[in-house]
Design a protein around this motif. Structure first.
Motif, PDB file in Angstrom:
ATOM      1  N   HIS A 246       0.849  -1.202   0.000  1.00  0.00           N
ATOM      2  CA  HIS A 246       0.000   0.000   0.000  1.00  0.00           C
ATOM      3  C   HIS A 246       0.882   1.249   0.000  1.00  0.00           C
ATOM      4  CE1 HIS A 246      -3.149  -2.848   1.053  1.00  0.00           C
ATOM      5  NE2 HIS A 246      -2.364  -3.288   2.024  1.00  0.00           N
ATOM      6  N   PRO A 247       1.554   1.528  -1.105  1.00  0.00           N
ATOM      7  CA  PRO A 247       2.500   2.646  -1.137  1.00  0.00           C
ATOM      8  C   PRO A 247       1.854   4.008  -0.901  1.00  0.00           C
ATOM      9  CG  PRO A 247       2.094   1.779  -3.339  1.00  0.00           C
ATOM     10  CD  PRO A 247       1.494   0.795  -2.376  1.00  0.00           C
ATOM     11  N   GLU A 248       0.537   4.070  -1.001  1.00  0.00           N
ATOM     12  CA  GLU A 248      -0.148   5.336  -0.731  1.00  0.00           C
ATOM     13  C   GLU A 248      -0.224   5.628   0.762  1.00  0.00           C
ATOM     14  OE1 GLU A 248      -3.104   2.078  -0.403  1.00  0.00           O
ATOM     15  OE2 GLU A 248      -1.478   2.580  -1.798  1.00  0.00           O
ATOM     16  N   ALA A 249       0.021   4.625   1.601  1.00  0.00           N
ATOM     17  CA  ALA A 249       0.013   4.795   3.050  1.00  0.00           C
ATOM     18  C   ALA A 249       1.421   5.117   3.531  1.00  0.00           C
ATOM     19  CB  ALA A 249      -0.508   3.531   3.733  1.00  0.00           C
ATOM     20  N   GLU A 250       1.594   6.268   4.141  1.00  0.00           N
ATOM     21  CA  GLU A 250       2.899   6.663   4.671  1.00  0.00           C
ATOM     22  C   GLU A 250       3.030   6.169   6.112  1.00  0.00           C
ATOM     23  OE1 GLU A 250       4.957   7.755   2.699  1.00  0.00           O
ATOM     24  OE2 GLU A 250       3.987   8.969   1.165  1.00  0.00           O
ATOM     25  N   VAL A 251       4.268   5.971   6.547  1.00  0.00           N
ATOM     26  CA  VAL A 251       4.522   5.475   7.911  1.00  0.00           C
ATOM     27  C   VAL A 251       5.390   6.462   8.676  1.00  0.00           C
ATOM     28  CG1 VAL A 251       5.557   3.650   9.311  1.00  0.00           C
ATOM     29  CG2 VAL A 251       4.317   3.062   7.210  1.00  0.00           C
ATOM     30  N   VAL A 252       4.928   6.805   9.870  1.00  0.00           N
ATOM     31  CA  VAL A 252       5.726   7.588  10.812  1.00  0.00           C
ATOM     32  C   VAL A 252       6.013   6.692  12.011  1.00  0.00           C
ATOM     33  CG1 VAL A 252       5.784   9.564  12.382  1.00  0.00           C
ATOM     34  CG2 VAL A 252       4.720   9.799  10.129  1.00  0.00           C
ATOM     35  N   VAL A 253       7.270   6.452  12.285  1.00  0.00           N
ATOM     36  CA  VAL A 253       7.645   5.646  13.453  1.00  0.00           C
ATOM     37  C   VAL A 253       7.561   6.513  14.704  1.00  0.00           C
ATOM     38  CG1 VAL A 253       9.555   4.471  14.615  1.00  0.00           C
ATOM     39  CG2 VAL A 253       9.106   4.052  12.183  1.00  0.00           C
ATOM     40  N   LEU A 254       6.929   5.986  15.731  1.00  0.00           N
ATOM     41  CA  LEU A 254       6.893   6.630  17.046  1.00  0.00           C
ATOM     42  C   LEU A 254       7.368   5.590  18.048  1.00  0.00           C
ATOM     43  CD1 LEU A 254       6.138   9.134  18.723  1.00  0.00           C
ATOM     44  CD2 LEU A 254       3.863   8.133  19.017  1.00  0.00           C
ATOM     45  N   SER A 255       8.615   5.722  18.475  1.00  0.00           N
ATOM     46  CA  SER A 255       9.247   4.654  19.255  1.00  0.00           C
ATOM     47  C   SER A 255       9.986   5.208  20.464  1.00  0.00           C
ATOM     48  CB  SER A 255      10.232   3.888  18.358  1.00  0.00           C
ATOM     49  OG  SER A 255      10.946   2.914  19.103  1.00  0.00           O
ATOM     50  N   THR A 256      10.145   4.364  21.456  1.00  0.00           N
ATOM     51  CA  THR A 256      10.996   4.707  22.602  1.00  0.00           C
ATOM     52  C   THR A 256      12.458   4.726  22.182  1.00  0.00           C
ATOM     53  OG1 THR A 256       9.422   3.611  24.070  1.00  0.00           O
ATOM     54  CG2 THR A 256      11.626   4.034  24.956  1.00  0.00           C
ATOM     55  N   TYR A 257      12.785   3.979  21.129  1.00  0.00           N
ATOM     56  CA  TYR A 257      14.173   3.754  20.736  1.00  0.00           C
ATOM     57  C   TYR A 257      14.589   4.670  19.592  1.00  0.00           C
ATOM     58  CZ  TYR A 257      13.022  -0.478  23.297  1.00  0.00           C
ATOM     59  OH  TYR A 257      12.591  -1.357  24.248  1.00  0.00           O
ATOM     60  N   SER A 258      15.802   5.210  19.694  1.00  0.00           N
ATOM     61  CA  SER A 258      16.361   5.994  18.591  1.00  0.00           C
ATOM     62  C   SER A 258      17.804   5.584  18.328  1.00  0.00           C
ATOM     63  CB  SER A 258      16.286   7.493  18.898  1.00  0.00           C
ATOM     64  OG  SER A 258      17.021   7.819  20.073  1.00  0.00           O
ATOM     65  N   ASP A 259      18.123   4.324  18.627  1.00  0.00           N
ATOM     66  CA  ASP A 259      19.466   3.811  18.381  1.00  0.00           C
ATOM     67  C   ASP A 259      19.692   3.652  16.882  1.00  0.00           C
ATOM     68  OD1 ASP A 259      18.967   0.601  17.804  1.00  0.00           O
ATOM     69  OD2 ASP A 259      17.491   1.511  19.134  1.00  0.00           O
ATOM     70  N   ASP A 260      20.949   3.508  16.511  1.00  0.00           N
ATOM     71  CA  ASP A 260      21.319   3.426  15.101  1.00  0.00           C
ATOM     72  C   ASP A 260      20.550   2.344  14.356  1.00  0.00           C
ATOM     73  OD1 ASP A 260      23.119   5.232  16.052  1.00  0.00           O
ATOM     74  OD2 ASP A 260      24.905   4.050  15.615  1.00  0.00           O
ATOM     75  N   ALA A 261      20.515   1.151  14.930  1.00  0.00           N
ATOM     76  CA  ALA A 261      19.895   0.025  14.238  1.00  0.00           C
ATOM     77  C   ALA A 261      18.412   0.272  13.991  1.00  0.00           C
ATOM     78  CB  ALA A 261      20.091  -1.252  15.057  1.00  0.00           C
ATOM     79  N   SER A 262      17.729   0.832  14.978  1.00  0.00           N
ATOM     80  CA  SER A 262      16.298   1.078  14.835  1.00  0.00           C
ATOM     81  C   SER A 262      16.014   2.120  13.761  1.00  0.00           C
ATOM     82  CB  SER A 262      15.703   1.543  16.175  1.00  0.00           C
ATOM     83  OG  SER A 262      15.832   0.554  17.168  1.00  0.00           O
ATOM     84  N   VAL A 263      16.754   3.224  13.794  1.00  0.00           N
ATOM     85  CA  VAL A 263      16.531   4.305  12.822  1.00  0.00           C
ATOM     86  C   VAL A 263      16.783   3.823  11.404  1.00  0.00           C
ATOM     87  CG1 VAL A 263      17.337   6.553  12.029  1.00  0.00           C
ATOM     88  CG2 VAL A 263      17.033   6.141  14.479  1.00  0.00           C
ATOM     89  N   PHE A 264      17.945   3.188  11.179  1.00  0.00           N
ATOM     90  CA  PHE A 264      18.287   2.756   9.826  1.00  0.00           C
ATOM     91  C   PHE A 264      17.334   1.680   9.316  1.00  0.00           C
ATOM     92  CE2 PHE A 264      22.288   4.860  10.682  1.00  0.00           C
ATOM     93  CZ  PHE A 264      22.582   5.412   9.447  1.00  0.00           C
ATOM     94  N   ALA A 265      16.952   0.755  10.191  1.00  0.00           N
ATOM     95  CA  ALA A 265      16.050  -0.315   9.769  1.00  0.00           C
ATOM     96  C   ALA A 265      14.695   0.267   9.363  1.00  0.00           C
ATOM     97  CB  ALA A 265      15.878  -1.326  10.894  1.00  0.00           C
ATOM     98  N   ALA A 266      14.198   1.220  10.119  1.00  0.00           N
ATOM     99  CA  ALA A 266      12.903   1.824   9.801  1.00  0.00           C
ATOM    100  C   ALA A 266      12.944   2.583   8.483  1.00  0.00           C
ATOM    101  CB  ALA A 266      12.471   2.754  10.931  1.00  0.00           C
ATOM    102  N   LEU A 267      14.013   3.330   8.257  1.00  0.00           N
ATOM    103  CA  LEU A 267      14.127   4.093   7.014  1.00  0.00           C
ATOM    104  C   LEU A 267      14.252   3.173   5.817  1.00  0.00           C
ATOM    105  CD1 LEU A 267      16.441   7.071   8.032  1.00  0.00           C
ATOM    106  CD2 LEU A 267      13.965   7.033   7.790  1.00  0.00           C
ATOM    107  N   ARG A 268      15.027   2.123   5.960  1.00  0.00           N
ATOM    108  CA  ARG A 268      15.179   1.192   4.840  1.00  0.00           C
ATOM    109  C   ARG A 268      13.877   0.437   4.553  1.00  0.00           C
ATOM    110  NH1 ARG A 268      20.751   0.474   6.817  1.00  0.00           N
ATOM    111  NH2 ARG A 268      22.050   1.603   5.333  1.00  0.00           N
ATOM    112  N   ALA A 269      13.050   0.285   5.570  1.00  0.00           N
ATOM    113  CA  ALA A 269      11.758  -0.377   5.370  1.00  0.00           C
ATOM    114  C   ALA A 269      10.759   0.539   4.675  1.00  0.00           C
ATOM    115  CB  ALA A 269      11.193  -0.844   6.708  1.00  0.00           C
ATOM    116  N   GLY A 270      11.062   1.856   4.660  1.00  0.00           N
ATOM    117  CA  GLY A 270      10.192   2.781   3.942  1.00  0.00           C
ATOM    118  C   GLY A 270       9.511   3.826   4.784  1.00  0.00           C
ATOM    119  N   ALA A 271       9.855   3.926   6.074  1.00  0.00           N
ATOM    120  CA  ALA A 271       9.256   4.956   6.922  1.00  0.00           C
ATOM    121  C   ALA A 271       9.638   6.337   6.419  1.00  0.00           C
ATOM    122  CB  ALA A 271       9.712   4.778   8.372  1.00  0.00           C
TER     123      ALA A 271
END
Length: 218
Positions: free
Chosen positions: A74-99
């Motif tokens: 569903h590329p028309e649906a955008e994703v905003v991550v709202l997380s307790t975590y902001s470590d490197d792995a979490s940020v990069f993984a979310a961006l690569r997934a399309g957030a």
């Protein structure tokens, strides 16, 4: 325009609190709430939200994989991550997934509303400290190594993209690459057209999504 939002968080108190908060924001309609990543994917298909507000650590299917499936189906649906975590792995993984956005749970209502609005409009939005770390990562990581690049980008265009993500102005890019500002503008126009991005914020997201940024931050 009313932005339709789906909330995805496994903690009931957080999920219900977000629904109440978002319900008070002008121009926002909460269309549903998911308690895990798999439910978020299923509800996105059924409810067609404009924005999914996505937690990362959830049972059955985590937020990263849920984001990947939502953006693929569903590329028309955008994703905003709202997380307790902001470590490197979490940020990069979310961006690569399309957030398209990344906020931490200490954000305030005004920042959350702005992120939803910006991302619904097709642009990227990051918490200030996340944006700074992304820029530092690109700067510290240097220019992309020569390899196959997406969407027909040239190596020079990939270099310009990396410097844009590092927060460099056109003049600074010209100085660093020993080219004219007119040439920089030409490269930017070309790479934006090839990548299908409209502005520098989208270009940063594109760089991380396609692996053109370093895999770790210092």
């Amino acid at each position: 325009m009313t932005v339709r939002v789906l909330v995805a968080d496994d903690q009931t108190v957080v999920r219900e609190g977000l629904m109440l908060l978002l319900g008070l924001l002008p121009g926002v309609e909460v269309v549903g709430a998911a308690s895990d990543g798999l439910e978020a994917v299923e509800m996105t298909a059924r409810l067609a939200p404009d924005v999914v507000l996505m937690d990362l650590r959830m049972p059955r299917l985590d937020g990263v994989e849920a984001t990947r499936r939502i953006r693929a189906r569903h590329p028309e649906a955008e994703v905003v991550v709202l997380s307790t975590y902001s470590d490197d792995a979490s940020v990069f993984a979310a961006l690569r997934a399309g957030a398209r956005g990344y906020l931490t749970k200490d954000t305030d209502a005004e920042s959350l509303a702005r992120a939803i609005s910006v991302v619904a409009g097709g642009e990227a939005h990051f918490a200030p400290h996340v944006q700074r770390r992304l820029a530092e990562a690109v700067a510290d990581g240097g220019r992309p190594a020569a390899r196959a690049l997406p969407d027909g980008l040239t190596q020079r265009e990939a270099e310009v993209l990396g410097l844009i993500a590092a927060g460099r102005s056109n003049a600074e890019i010209a100085s660093e690459l020993f080219i004219s500002e007119a040439t920089v503008k030409s490269h930017i126009n070309n790479l934006f057209a090839k990548a299908g991005v409209r502005d520098r914020a989208q270009a940063v997201t594109y760089a991380f999504h396609h692996g053109l940024a370093p895999t770790r931050m210092t």
